[in-house]
Scaffold this motif. Structure first.
Motif, PDB file in Angstrom:
ATOM      1  N   UNK A  69      37.723  40.036  40.690  1.00  0.00           N
ATOM      2  CA  UNK A  69      37.382  40.674  42.034  1.00  0.00           C
ATOM      3  C   UNK A  69      38.435  40.303  42.977  1.00  0.00           C
ATOM      4  N   UNK A  70      38.245  38.597  42.779  1.00  0.00           N
ATOM      5  CA  UNK A  70      39.816  38.202  43.809  1.00  0.00           C
ATOM      6  C   UNK A  70      41.263  38.249  42.923  1.00  0.00           C
ATOM      7  N   UNK A  71      41.507  37.786  41.522  1.00  0.00           N
ATOM      8  CA  UNK A  71      42.088  38.741  41.439  1.00  0.00           C
ATOM      9  C   UNK A  71      42.782  39.969  41.865  1.00  0.00           C
ATOM     10  N   UNK A  72      42.292  40.272  42.389  1.00  0.00           N
ATOM     11  CA  UNK A  72      42.933  41.972  42.374  1.00  0.00           C
ATOM     12  C   UNK A  72      42.424  42.376  44.211  1.00  0.00           C
ATOM     13  N   UNK A  73      41.546  41.341  44.588  1.00  0.00           N
ATOM     14  CA  UNK A  73      41.878  41.218  46.334  1.00  0.00           C
ATOM     15  C   UNK A  73      43.908  41.044  46.702  1.00  0.00           C
TER      16      UNK A  73
END
Length: 229
Positions: A160-164
């Motif tokens: 999720x962090x990578x995509x955010x």
């Protein structure tokens, strides 16, 4: 020669009930002189020994289960867990990782935090999560990294962090790449129980200018989120 993993167990009754849901048969069970049990399912053997003081959320004990196919087995396990828990447990302990068409593995985490990684015997062939050899935008590369974190390391938070970070950039990319990233992030939001974020992401995805063929291409990714809802 046969090797059988012996995994730690906090509560024997809870552990046996969990694996019975998955179709395992208990072949041995004892509480004295020590807590121990043996189970098997179609040639797969698991043994458990009672260990006190384990934090299931911090457990790292793992074993592999090599099987001929994974998609039907995942569906069988997921249906059994849904029947017992009222929904498919995709977060917390116990849980089962999510599955997509073409994926070669999934993970079951039992009540003691043990991870049983179920892998298709020819798992390296045609794996849908293997990185693409085609040049991609920054967002496309971030999506591939997120998929590896999500499907191979069971790290939804990291994915999720990578995509955010990638979605927050205004760098150019093809609409279909952004659509795929939004669909993946929607699923991660639902897995984390954040329905408000999932609705916001779906709204943004619906506003993208995609062809009918492109919308059909992301249907599988969107259906993964639909199954969680």
């Amino acid at each position: 020669m046969t090797t059988i993993p012996v995994l730690p167990c906090i509560d024997l009754d809870e552990t046996l009930a969990f694996y019975r849901l998955l179709g395992f048969v208990v072949t041995h069970q004892q509480t004295r002189p020590n807590v121990y049990a043996a189970l098997h399912r179609e040639g797969a053997h698991l043994h458990f020994a009672g260990v006190k003081g384990i934090d299931p959320k911090k457990a790292f004990s793992t074993c592999l289960m090599i099987v001929p196919e994974v998609e039907e087995l995942h569906a069988l396990f997921a249906d059994a867990l849904r029947g017992a828990y009222g929904k498919i447990p995709v977060a917390g302990v116990p849980r089962i990782s999510r599955m997509r068409k073409g994926q070669s593995r999934f993970t079951v985490v039992d009540p003691s935090g043990n991870s049983v990684i179920v892998i298709r015997r020819d798992g390296e062939a045609k794996d849908a999560t293997k990185p693409s050899s085609k040049p991609l935008s920054r967002l496309g590369r971030a999506l591939e990294q997120a998929i590896l974190l999500r499907d191979f390391k069971n790290d939804d938070v990291g994915a999720a962090k990578v995509l955010d970070v990638a979605l927050s950039k205004s760098e150019p990319c093809a609409p279909i790449e952004r659509a795929r990233a939004l669909a993946a992030r929607t699923e991660l939001a639902l897995a984390a129980g954040d329905r408000a974020l999932a609705r916001s992401l779906r709204n943004e995805l619906s506003r993208l200018e995609l062809t009918r063929a492109e919308r059909a291409a992301i249907s599988e990714e969107l259906s993964a989120a639909d199954r969680l809802e």
